[in-house]
Design an enzyme around this catalytic site. Sequence first.
Site, PDB file in Angstrom:
ATOM      1  N   TRP A   1       0.836  -1.210   0.000  1.00 58.24           N
ATOM      2  CA  TRP A   1       0.000   0.000   0.000  1.00 58.24           C
ATOM      3  C   TRP A   1       0.866   1.254   0.000  1.00 58.24           C
ATOM      4  O   TRP A   1       0.583   2.215  -0.703  1.00 58.24           O
ATOM      5  CB  TRP A   1      -0.974   0.003   1.177  1.00 58.24           C
ATOM      6  CG  TRP A   1      -1.947  -1.139   1.135  1.00 58.24           C
ATOM      7  CD1 TRP A   1      -2.119  -2.109   2.089  1.00 58.24           C
ATOM      8  CD2 TRP A   1      -2.890  -1.454   0.091  1.00 58.24           C
ATOM      9  NE1 TRP A   1      -3.087  -2.998   1.695  1.00 58.24           N
ATOM     10  CE2 TRP A   1      -3.581  -2.623   0.484  1.00 58.24           C
ATOM     11  CE3 TRP A   1      -3.208  -0.861  -1.144  1.00 58.24           C
ATOM     12  CZ2 TRP A   1      -4.578  -3.211  -0.307  1.00 58.24           C
ATOM     13  CZ3 TRP A   1      -4.204  -1.452  -1.924  1.00 58.24           C
ATOM     14  CH2 TRP A   1      -4.869  -2.608  -1.508  1.00 58.24           C
TER      15      TRP A   1
ATOM     16  N   ASP B   1      -1.961   6.829   5.997  1.00 57.39           N
ATOM     17  CA  ASP B   1      -2.982   5.877   5.575  1.00 57.39           C
ATOM     18  C   ASP B   1      -3.308   5.040   6.814  1.00 57.39           C
ATOM     19  O   ASP B   1      -2.478   4.257   7.272  1.00 57.39           O
ATOM     20  CB  ASP B   1      -2.410   5.014   4.440  1.00 57.39           C
ATOM     21  CG  ASP B   1      -3.364   3.896   4.011  1.00 57.39           C
ATOM     22  OD1 ASP B   1      -4.431   3.726   4.631  1.00 57.39           O
ATOM     23  OD2 ASP B   1      -3.026   3.194   3.036  1.00 57.39           O
TER      24      ASP B   1
ATOM     25  N   LYS C   1     -12.406  -1.676   6.709  1.00 54.72           N
ATOM     26  CA  LYS C   1     -11.658  -2.560   7.596  1.00 54.72           C
ATOM     27  C   LYS C   1     -12.191  -2.481   9.028  1.00 54.72           C
ATOM     28  O   LYS C   1     -12.370  -3.479   9.679  1.00 54.72           O
ATOM     29  CB  LYS C   1     -10.166  -2.203   7.598  1.00 54.72           C
ATOM     30  CG  LYS C   1      -9.543  -2.027   6.207  1.00 54.72           C
ATOM     31  CD  LYS C   1      -9.246  -3.338   5.503  1.00 54.72           C
ATOM     32  CE  LYS C   1      -8.992  -3.200   4.019  1.00 54.72           C
ATOM     33  NZ  LYS C   1      -7.864  -2.389   3.625  1.00 54.72           N
TER      34      LYS C   1
HETATM   35  C1  LIG Z   1      -7.224  -2.033   2.194  1.00 53.87           C
HETATM   36  C2  LIG Z   1      -6.170  -1.008   2.230  1.00 53.87           C
HETATM   37  C3  LIG Z   1      -6.017  -0.051   1.202  1.00 53.87           C
HETATM   38  C4  LIG Z   1      -6.863  -0.049  -0.039  1.00 53.87           C
HETATM   39  O1  LIG Z   1      -8.099   0.458   0.219  1.00 53.87           O
HETATM   40  P1  LIG Z   1      -9.177   0.660  -0.958  1.00 53.87           P
HETATM   41  O2  LIG Z   1     -10.279   1.343  -0.222  1.00 53.87           O
HETATM   42  O3  LIG Z   1      -9.539  -0.698  -1.459  1.00 53.87           O
HETATM   43  O4  LIG Z   1      -8.570   1.492  -2.016  1.00 53.87           O
HETATM   44  C5  LIG Z   1      -5.036   0.908   1.349  1.00 53.87           C
HETATM   45  N1  LIG Z   1      -4.235   0.930   2.421  1.00 53.87           N
HETATM   46  C6  LIG Z   1      -4.344   0.029   3.418  1.00 53.87           C
HETATM   47  C7  LIG Z   1      -3.428   0.124   4.600  1.00 53.87           C
HETATM   48  C8  LIG Z   1      -5.310  -0.969   3.346  1.00 53.87           C
HETATM   49  O5  LIG Z   1      -5.434  -1.866   4.338  1.00 53.87           O
END
Ligand SMILES: *Cc1c(COP(=O)(O)O)cnc(C)c1O
Length: 356
Positions: free
Chosen positions: A99, A166, A190
């Site tokens: 990511w 993030d 999540k």
């Molecule tokens: C799942 C995840 C993403 C991607 O998220 P999307 O909403 O599918 O674009 C990005 N960063 C982390 C840390 C993730 O766990």
Amino acid sequence: MKKHNFNAGPSILPREVIEKTADAILDFNGSGLSLMEISHRAKDFQPVVDEAVALFKELLNIPEGYSVLFLGGGASLEFCMIPFNFLEKKAAYLNTGVWAKKAMKEAKAFGEVVEVASSAESTYTYIPKDYVIPTDADYFHITTNNTIYGTELHKDLDSPVPMIADMSSDIFSRPIDVSKYICIYGGAQKNLAPAGVTFVIIKNDALGKVSRYIPTMLNYQTHIDNGSMFNTPPVVPIYSALLTLRWIKAQGGVEAMQQRAKEKAELLYTEIDRNKMFRGTVNNNEDRSYMNICFIMNDEYKDLEADFMKFATGRGMVGIKGHRSVGGFRASCYNALPKESVQALIDCMQEFEKLH
Ligand SMILES: *Cc1c(COP(=O)(O)O)cnc(C)c1O
């Protein structure tokens, strides 16, 4: 059979959030209409957004001068919106996994990107510690929980430049010092809501510092000015997010979430370390994620991996297969996962050990 939901994302939500969302889908606020068939500008819906924003601010102790947005596009669109809005010349990124790498790739289209450190050489099984953040960077970008590899930053870092994080997979699992960040974002699927909504926390006065044209929809200012209602926001996931936020508050807030997460993680890591058949993929204690717990079979039991998967699945475990890029097992233990589910997985591991 009771299912124990260890899915990595979309993932487990509190039962009452699912039930109350289902109620609202059938009849929203006694209006006789479904939540899916009302306008996002309906007078009944504005309070949903307002309360969700207020609870974000309250639960995360967000200081004055920040906005909370609910957008579409997922964390993946933020990878590009971040540099679009904040990167004038140079940005620093900590490479702790796929990511982080994806975020870095987008930034490279907008300016100079400095990778301050990377743990790629060891399949991201640790979080780099000693590195220098350039003091002339516009921001320093981190991924606080690396969902795929099971590493996590449990504390807010210190940085000479404003941080951007993030927090897709660990938001609301611990208190954070929001004042250290100019932006915190993540996909909600999540730890907060069903898929479809992205949360973004932004320091208002950090915007407006880049000289490029920013397309209207990609400009954070557009969404701040319109209270996340510039275009149609994802109404149903926002409503579920509100219900989850109420649930977190009723449970005692992010401190309580952190305590629960720590207890669950300690139980499972203790078993992984004790059980002769398994070992964790992250060995450094301080880097071990409370949210995504990754483990593999020890070399002498490697050929029993599929057997254990079958054994555990037969006992109600769901979603414990490791990410396709790393293999093995991953138990995601998000806020809504009860301790009993962790205990059920531990029981599986112990029974399986006895059979061999
Ligand atoms: C799942 C995840 C993403 C991607 O998220 P999307 O909403 O599918 O674009 C990005 N960063 C982390 C840390 C993730 O766990």
